[in-house]
Motif scaffolding. Structure first.
Motif, PDB file in Angstrom:
ATOM      1  N   TYR A  50     -40.174  26.923 -78.002  1.00 46.52           N
ATOM      2  CA  TYR A  50     -40.464  27.867 -76.834  1.00 46.52           C
ATOM      3  C   TYR A  50     -42.006  27.719 -76.965  1.00 46.52           C
ATOM      4  CZ  TYR A  50     -35.870  29.621 -76.801  1.00 46.52           C
ATOM      5  OH  TYR A  50     -34.404  29.681 -76.779  1.00 46.52           O
ATOM      6  N   LYS A 124     -57.099  37.688 -84.284  1.00 45.64           N
ATOM      7  CA  LYS A 124     -56.109  37.668 -83.302  1.00 45.64           C
ATOM      8  C   LYS A 124     -56.668  37.716 -81.734  1.00 45.64           C
ATOM      9  CE  LYS A 124     -52.717  40.198 -86.276  1.00 45.64           C
ATOM     10  NZ  LYS A 124     -51.795  41.305 -86.276  1.00 45.64           N
ATOM     11  N   LYS A 128     -51.044  38.583 -73.368  1.00 41.53           N
ATOM     12  CA  LYS A 128     -49.983  39.495 -72.887  1.00 41.53           C
ATOM     13  C   LYS A 128     -49.059  38.495 -72.225  1.00 41.53           C
ATOM     14  CE  LYS A 128     -52.581  43.401 -72.367  1.00 41.53           C
ATOM     15  NZ  LYS A 128     -53.901  42.781 -73.093  1.00 41.53           N
ATOM     16  N   ALA A 130     -45.492  36.498 -70.883  1.00 45.88           N
ATOM     17  CA  ALA A 130     -44.471  35.522 -71.577  1.00 45.88           C
ATOM     18  C   ALA A 130     -45.018  34.245 -71.834  1.00 45.88           C
ATOM     19  CB  ALA A 130     -43.381  35.643 -70.885  1.00 45.88           C
ATOM     20  N   GLU A 131     -46.202  34.039 -71.816  1.00 50.28           N
ATOM     21  CA  GLU A 131     -46.895  32.683 -71.840  1.00 50.28           C
ATOM     22  C   GLU A 131     -46.755  32.195 -73.133  1.00 50.28           C
ATOM     23  OE1 GLU A 131     -47.876  34.839 -70.025  1.00 50.28           O
ATOM     24  OE2 GLU A 131     -48.049  33.980 -67.908  1.00 50.28           O
ATOM     25  N   PHE A 134     -44.531  36.228 -77.968  1.00 57.81           N
ATOM     26  CA  PHE A 134     -45.180  37.411 -78.473  1.00 57.81           C
ATOM     27  C   PHE A 134     -45.013  37.502 -80.195  1.00 57.81           C
ATOM     28  CE2 PHE A 134     -40.914  37.869 -78.380  1.00 57.81           C
ATOM     29  CZ  PHE A 134     -40.442  38.715 -79.303  1.00 57.81           C
ATOM     30  N   GLY A 135     -45.875  38.107 -80.885  1.00 60.09           N
ATOM     31  CA  GLY A 135     -45.716  38.113 -82.198  1.00 60.09           C
ATOM     32  C   GLY A 135     -44.994  39.408 -82.727  1.00 60.09           C
ATOM     33  N   SER A 136     -43.630  39.099 -82.893  1.00 61.51           N
ATOM     34  CA  SER A 136     -42.973  40.141 -83.494  1.00 61.51           C
ATOM     35  C   SER A 136     -42.804  39.958 -84.925  1.00 61.51           C
ATOM     36  CB  SER A 136     -41.590  40.046 -82.671  1.00 61.51           C
ATOM     37  OG  SER A 136     -40.849  38.712 -83.015  1.00 61.51           O
ATOM     38  N   GLU A 138     -44.702  39.614 -88.071  1.00 58.14           N
ATOM     39  CA  GLU A 138     -46.049  39.611 -88.610  1.00 58.14           C
ATOM     40  C   GLU A 138     -45.896  39.355 -90.350  1.00 58.14           C
ATOM     41  OE1 GLU A 138     -46.736  43.465 -87.438  1.00 58.14           O
ATOM     42  OE2 GLU A 138     -47.631  42.964 -85.426  1.00 58.14           O
ATOM     43  N   PRO A 177     -48.115  35.348 -86.243  1.00 60.97           N
ATOM     44  CA  PRO A 177     -48.664  35.894 -85.060  1.00 60.97           C
ATOM     45  C   PRO A 177     -48.888  34.865 -84.062  1.00 60.97           C
ATOM     46  CG  PRO A 177     -49.695  37.393 -86.420  1.00 60.97           C
ATOM     47  CD  PRO A 177     -48.960  36.158 -87.069  1.00 60.97           C
ATOM     48  N   PRO A 178     -48.226  34.801 -82.673  1.00 62.84           N
ATOM     49  CA  PRO A 178     -48.516  33.355 -82.032  1.00 62.84           C
ATOM     50  C   PRO A 178     -49.851  33.501 -81.417  1.00 62.84           C
ATOM     51  CG  PRO A 178     -47.688  35.452 -80.680  1.00 62.84           C
ATOM     52  CD  PRO A 178     -47.785  35.981 -82.174  1.00 62.84           C
ATOM     53  N   SER A 179     -50.561  34.654 -81.595  1.00 63.60           N
ATOM     54  CA  SER A 179     -52.088  34.538 -81.457  1.00 63.60           C
ATOM     55  C   SER A 179     -52.759  33.158 -81.737  1.00 63.60           C
ATOM     56  CB  SER A 179     -52.750  35.819 -81.330  1.00 63.60           C
ATOM     57  OG  SER A 179     -52.790  36.100 -82.746  1.00 63.60           O
TER      58      SER A 179
END
Lengths: 199, 441
Positions: A50, A124, A128, A130-131, A134-136, A138, A177-179
């Motif tokens: 994804y 980080k 914001k 859905a691009e 999200f970091g769920s 950690e 975290p996806p950041s």
């Protein structure tokens, strides 16, 4: 943007996963930790896929991330004998899965993740939308159990050299975290969008 | 319901082996009288069928549905700022109740809702004074007589015109729209927010639900469906990916962050698995026509809830429990994320939902009997009675049964609709629309 070689290897991988998942469904003798590991690997693979998309499906990402979190929380409790509340808002609870067996099998897993851990220190970015996934999930830096995850196994034959320049970190990482992984320019555009629509 | 024998009536769509992605039907909806049946597809088109008048000469045809109007509702768009394409796929169609000669419907893709007016023209004016029939202006000095233009019949023309475009209000993908019983407002719901619109106002909407966390990394739940109460214009429900339903009253506050009721069933510990949360995600929520019950669909079951009882559903129906032992494979091939819809019949006594292998299921709430039927070209002889199908779970497979491993998971029935008052159902199977009716005595 996927190279042709990469696509071929992915489909081989998909075939392997299909075989593994039907083994999961049909075999009663598969040890619980192995089943859990298989599911975790599938989840992580999906999330990685994804992340390559410009706009991942938020609904699916949330469900998969929650599943990952649940599994990791369970693994954490087992390894440390003590619940660690890593993710705020997640109450560690004792799940009773059917067919749960004591892990009599010690998983022989390669390490090789340690050189990537320095990337955790990157700041980080405020993301914001859905691009990016999200970091769920950690994970703190101190979790040594990460070395025990057999993620490298399933990504062995996937050529990731083309990712190294594009992403902050290669995607072979355990959950983080996806950041740290998402494209910087997209996150900046996100930020601009946020200001524009005032959400 | 055991007295109802379902018969094949019609099928719309091509029989081609290679299905164009754009032709895949993505939503089906009868209007409030059942006279019109609308479908939306992945290519952004809407096709409306109209039931023909019943004729005494052919009573068995019981009013067939024929194409009434076809139009392109949504086009693919490109969001330059985010560098992504917005799909033209029609996610939902909802009809407005008819208030004059024209028909109105709402159609939506992921980002934009549109109000369409569908109207007939079967007369045209002729005999203007200042212009001739081609439209060219006449020289006024040449006109010696005045006449009154008259309306003359013409071939029936059905026009669809977009009357309102409600755009730029959703950051996330719209999954539901619902017309309020006041007929003046409607709501649109995406993964994290629900907005309330007035039909007349397109440049602003009220945000009535917002579950987006301040920090997106804390997100654990999304909105999956929403609907207004059929009679109480202040009441609506929305379902979540965690298997919960919230009922909200818009009179309590502008932002309905606090629910009036919270419906959740405690988890059955004996059924716990790694996939428990995923299969509990609700894919559809529908009020009964009476407004007393709500029905929810999750991956394996359909549940009926009484609005007065929040702690558990009053009825639970197993749609395809034999899939419970296949969840890992279904997760691997993403089928576990398929979003099945569910519908009530006109009297709220029977509920229907789809499954795989082009099977769909009906449950009679009174007799507790259920049936599995199939939408396929093989059963498509006119007025042929549909034979109940059965999936063999294990052991010896009988002659007409199909084993779980033989099910075709690419043939999924996600969208179905039930006529508001009669036993006529529309079932969307990929690019084909099947219409079934009960047997006429």
């Amino acid at each position: 943007m996927l190279g042709r070689g990469l696509k071929r290897k992915l489909s081989d991988y998909e075939e392997n996963m299909a075989g593994l998942s039907s083994a999961f469904d049909s075999s009663r003798n598969l040890p619980y930790p192995l089943k859990r590991q298989l599911v975790l690997n599938m989840c992580l693979t999906k999330l990685q896929t994804y992340k390559m998309l410009v706009e991942p499906n938020l609904h699916r990402s949330v469900l998969i991330a929650n599943t990952v979190r649940q599994i990791q929380e369970e693994m954490r409790q087992e390894s440390s004998q003590q619940p660690i509340n890593v993710c705020p808002g997640i109450t560690p609870s004792s799940h009773s899965y059917t067919g749960m067996e004591s892990s009599g099998i010690s998983l022989q897993l390669p390490s090789g993740i340690s050189q990537q851990e320095s990337n955790y220190d990157q700041p980080k970015q405020d993301l914001k939308g859905a691009e990016c996934v999200f970091g769920s999930f950690e994970i703190s830096n101190s979790t040594s159990y990460l070395k025990d995850l057999a993620i490298d196994d399933i990504f062995e034959d996937i050529d990731t050299s083309m990712y190294d320049s594009d992403f902050c970190c290669p995607p072979l990482m355990p959950p983080r975290p996806p950041s740290l992984i998402c494209r910087t320019d997209l996150s900046e555009l996100d930020h601009i969008m946020e200001i524009l629509v005032g959400s | 319901m055991q007295d109802v024998l379902w018969c094949f009536s019609q099928v719309k769509g091509t029989i081609d082996i290679g299905v164009t992605e754009a032709d895949i039907i993505s939503t089906v909806e009868f209007n409030h009288t059942g006279e019109l049946l609308a479908t939306g597809d992945k290519g952004g088109r809407v096709v409306i069928f109209q039931r023909e008048q019943e004729s005494k000469n052919q009573p068995h045809r019981r009013g067939e549905y024929n194409v009434y109007s076809t139009f392109q509702s949504h086009e693919p768009e490109f969001d330059y700022l985010k560098s992504l394409e917005i799909e033209e796929k029609i996610n939902k169609i909802r009809w407005l109740p008819q208030q004059n000669a024209a028909y109105f419907l709402l159609s939506t893709n992921d980002k934009t809702v549109k109000l369409w007016k569908v109207s007939e023209r079967d007369k045209r004016p002729e005999g203007y004074n200042l212009k001739d029939e081609d439209g060219r202006l006449r020289d006024p000095s040449m006109i010696t007589m005045l006449r009154v233009p008259v309306l003359r019949p013409m071939d029936l023309m059905v026009e669809a015109t977009p009357r309102r475009v409600f755009a730029n209000a959703h950051t996330y993908h719209i999954n539901s729209i619902s017309v309020n019983s006041d007929y003046e407002t409607y709501m649109s719901a995406d993964d994290l927010r629900i907005n309330l619109w007035n039909f007349e106002i397109t440049n602003q909407s009220f945000n009535i639900v917002d579950i987006k966390p301040a920090n997106m990394e804390e997100l654990t739940e999304v909105i999956t469906a929403a609907e207004f109460h059929p009679h109480h214009c202040n009441t609506f429900v929305y379902s979540s990916s965690k298997g919960t339903i919230r009922l909200c009253d818009m009179r309590t506050s502008a932002l309905c962050d606090r629910h009036a009721k919270f419906f959740e069933e405690p988890e059955d510990p004996s059924n716990r698995s790694f996939f428990s949360e995923i299969i509990s995600s609700i894919s559809d929520v529908k009020f009964s026509h009476s407004g007393r019950y709500i029905m929810t669909r999750d991956y394996l079951t359909v549940k009926v809830w009484d609005l007065n009882m929040e702690n558990r559903p009053i009825e639970t129906y197993q749609v395809h429990d034999y899939l419970r032992s296949k969840l890992c494979s279904l997760y691997e091939n993403d089928c576990i994320f398929d979003k099945f819809e569910c519908v009530w019949n006109g009297s709220d006594s029977v509920i229907m939902t789809g499954s795989y292998n082009n099977f769909f299921r009906m449950f009679d709430r009174n007799t507790k009997r259920d049936v599995t039927l199939e939408a396929s070209r093989e059963n498509s002889k006119p007025r042929a009675i549909l034979k109940p199908r059965k999936v063999c779970v294990g052991g010896k497979r009988r002659k007409d049964e199909i084993s779980v491993d033989s099910l075709d998971f690419s043939k999924k029935i996600l969208h179905t609709a039930w006529h508001p008052s009669e036993n006529i159902i529309a079932v969307a199977a990929t690019n084909n629309l099947y219409i079934f009716q009960d047997k006429v005595n």
